[in-house]
Design a protein around this motif. Structure first.
Motif, short mmCIF file in Angstrom:
data_model
loop_
_atom_site.label_atom_id
_atom_site.label_comp_id
_atom_site.label_asym_id
_atom_site.label_seq_id
_atom_site.Cartn_x
_atom_site.Cartn_y
_atom_site.Cartn_z
N UNK A 58 0.85 -1.19 0.00
CA UNK A 58 0.00 0.00 0.00
C UNK A 58 0.89 1.24 0.00
N UNK A 59 0.56 2.21 -0.82
CA UNK A 59 1.41 3.38 -0.99
C UNK A 59 0.60 4.66 -0.74
N UNK A 60 1.26 5.61 -0.10
CA UNK A 60 0.71 6.95 0.12
C UNK A 60 0.91 7.76 -1.16
N UNK A 61 -0.14 8.43 -1.64
CA UNK A 61 -0.04 9.24 -2.86
C UNK A 61 -0.43 10.67 -2.55
N UNK A 69 -4.84 16.49 -4.35
CA UNK A 69 -5.33 15.85 -3.13
C UNK A 69 -4.38 14.78 -2.65
N UNK A 70 -4.67 14.24 -1.47
CA UNK A 70 -3.87 13.17 -0.88
C UNK A 70 -4.72 11.93 -0.76
N UNK A 87 -5.57 7.63 5.89
CA UNK A 87 -6.62 8.59 6.25
C UNK A 87 -6.04 9.85 6.88
N UNK A 88 -6.46 10.99 6.37
CA UNK A 88 -6.01 12.28 6.89
C UNK A 88 -4.49 12.40 6.91
N UNK A 89 -3.84 11.71 5.97
CA UNK A 89 -2.39 11.82 5.84
C UNK A 89 -1.59 10.92 6.75
N UNK A 90 -2.25 10.10 7.57
CA UNK A 90 -1.54 9.16 8.44
C UNK A 90 -1.21 7.91 7.63
N UNK A 137 -8.66 10.38 2.55
CA UNK A 137 -7.26 9.97 2.44
C UNK A 137 -7.09 8.48 2.29
N UNK A 138 -8.17 7.72 2.58
CA UNK A 138 -8.14 6.27 2.39
C UNK A 138 -8.38 5.89 0.94
N UNK A 139 -8.85 6.83 0.12
CA UNK A 139 -9.20 6.54 -1.27
C UNK A 139 -8.06 5.86 -1.99
N UNK A 140 -8.36 4.70 -2.61
CA UNK A 140 -7.35 3.97 -3.37
C UNK A 140 -6.55 2.99 -2.55
N UNK A 141 -6.84 2.89 -1.25
CA UNK A 141 -6.12 1.96 -0.38
C UNK A 141 -6.59 0.53 -0.58
N UNK A 142 -6.07 -0.37 0.24
CA UNK A 142 -6.36 -1.79 0.07
C UNK A 142 -7.30 -2.34 1.12
N UNK A 143 -8.18 -3.25 0.69
CA UNK A 143 -9.00 -4.03 1.60
C UNK A 143 -8.49 -5.47 1.53
#
Length: 420
Positions: free
Chosen positions: A154-157, A162-163, A244-247, A273-279
């Motif tokens: 999982x990567x922070x973008x 936006x973040x 989420x929220x940059x964390x 900020x969770x958008x695009x993350x993994x489930x």
């Protein structure tokens, strides 16, 4: 301090080791599998006094520890989020979260490599360990390690707009995220779980804007790709990982509440900020991409839909500011019946302000807009597990139109709702 439950479990498994039949140091080459995958070591594990010892760094990093060698005390220090283990060379006493613990296979130096007792470390990582004497194979099963591996994918973008988050799909730089993450963007920076940063060339290679999916390719290799599963059921445990929220790479846990061909609904909390993350499932396998939330619903796009997006584009990210999204009509209009009631659904159209639902008793019309009596107008909204319900005492026909930025799309195909 280690929870009592973990100490009892670890002690039970440690006693189990004492009954294992590891009788000979002349066995064939020892193999170690973690969650079904072989761990590669730079030196051969060996058996000493009935205990398997493995190269320190290879096993500790595989189990999710950060490893430090303290040369002045000849001590191995292994640290993860929950556990801090100090193993002095040659000592039968080790420290676990500040508490002294006895072991009967101390860490030792062999051929310029430090070897540590495998079972002791695995158990204090919350893992289950088994030994197959016939094949000289140690099998380790660990949910915790699975999530450590999942985090690596999982990567922070951060774009200039936006973040959010993304998920690595291949080691050569293919990353999935939401379309809304890159809509009108021109630059992006990627921060990986190991702390490395990429801000070079980014190419959009696949898009399904209606489903809110984007596939990106970056010029970075050696990435940790997510292991994928398309199998899941209501009630399955899941973990959402995003920023989420940059964390960066925060985990929330829950269960699957429901799903259909478009959406997985869970109780694992996601937010901005969770958008695009993994489930991920309990084995650390990617089953969906987190995308939206509202009214205590936390929604993900099934990974099967993400994988279906063709990689047939080559759009520099810098050109996305000029990309025009032209939505088509709603797709996959469908219904389920319960008695005389029909529950109607369709695939959501990204960016839809609202929808028109048109009704007719005849397949070829005429169709008229249905009134939403709750709102007092003819506006309808997408929802899960259904968009709306309607009495179905007689067979009728429906079609749906999305309105995006005030402009109606084409109509969906006509849906025949059969009264039974």
């Amino acid at each position: 301090m280690i929870p009592t439950k973990r100490i009892c479990r670890g002690f039970f498994l440690f006693l189990l080791l004492c009954t294992c039949s590891i009788q000979t140091t002349a066995a064939s080459a020892i193999r170690v599998n973690l969650n079904g995958k072989a761990i590669s070591f730079d030196a051969q594990p060996f058996i000493d006094n009935g205990r398997v010892l493995v190269p320190m760094r290879g096993i500790l990093e595989s189990l999710g520890y950060t490893v430090y060698w303290q040369s002045h005390t000849q001590t191995v220090l292994a640290v993860n989020e929950n556990t801090r283990i100090s193993l002095p060379l040659g000592s039968n006493k080790v420290s676990v979260n500040g508490k002294s613990v006895s072991i009967d296979a101390p860490a030792q130096l062999k051929n310029s490599r430090t070897f540590v007792p495998l079972r002791f470390l695995a158990e204090y990582s919350g893992a289950d360990v088994s030994w197959n004497g016939r094949t000289s194979t140690v099998s380790i099963t660990s949910d915790t390690v699975s999530m450590v591996s999942a985090k690596d994918s999982v990567v922070y973008i951060q774009t200039n707009k936006m973040q959010g988050s993304g998920v690595v799909l291949s080691s050569d730089g293919l990353i999935a995220t939401n379309f809304h993450m890159i809509e009108n963007a021109s630059t992006a920076q990627f921060l990986f779980n190991d702390g490395s940063i990429y801000q070079g060339k980014t190419t959009v290679v696949g898009l399904d804007p209606e489903a809110d999916i984007a596939l990106l390719k970056i010029s970075k290799t050696g990435l940790k790709a997510a292991s994928i599963s398309t199998s899941y059921a209501i009630g399955d445990a899941v973990t959402a990982i995003g920023s989420p929220d940059g964390s960066r790479n925060k985990e929330t846990t829950g269960i699957i509440i429901g799903f259909d061909q478009d959406i997985i609904s869970t109780s694992a909390v996601i937010s901005h900020g969770s958008s695009g993350g993994g489930l991920f499932n309990s084995n650390g396998q990617l089953i969906g991409m987190t995308s939206a939330y509202s009214d205590q619903q936390y929604l993900s796009i099934p990974i099967s839909l993400v994988k279906q997006v063709p990689q047939n584009l080559s759009i520099p990210l810098s050109e996305m500011k000029n990309y025009t999204y032209t939505p088509h009509g709603p797709e996959n209009l469908r219904y389920t019946k319960s008695g005389n009631y029909a529950y109607v659904s369709w695939s959501p159209v990204y960016g839809a302000d609202y929808y028109y639902v048109s009704f007719s008793r005849n397949q070829n019309g005429p169709f008229t807009h249905m009134k939403n009596t709750t709102l007092g107008n003819d506006h309808w909204y997408w929802g899960f597990p259904q968009c709306f319900g309607i009495t179905a005492n007689k067979t009728f026909y429906l079609k749906v139109t999305a309105v995006v930025n005030g402009v109606p799309t084409a109509d969906s195909e006509v849906l025949k709702v059969i009264a039974r």
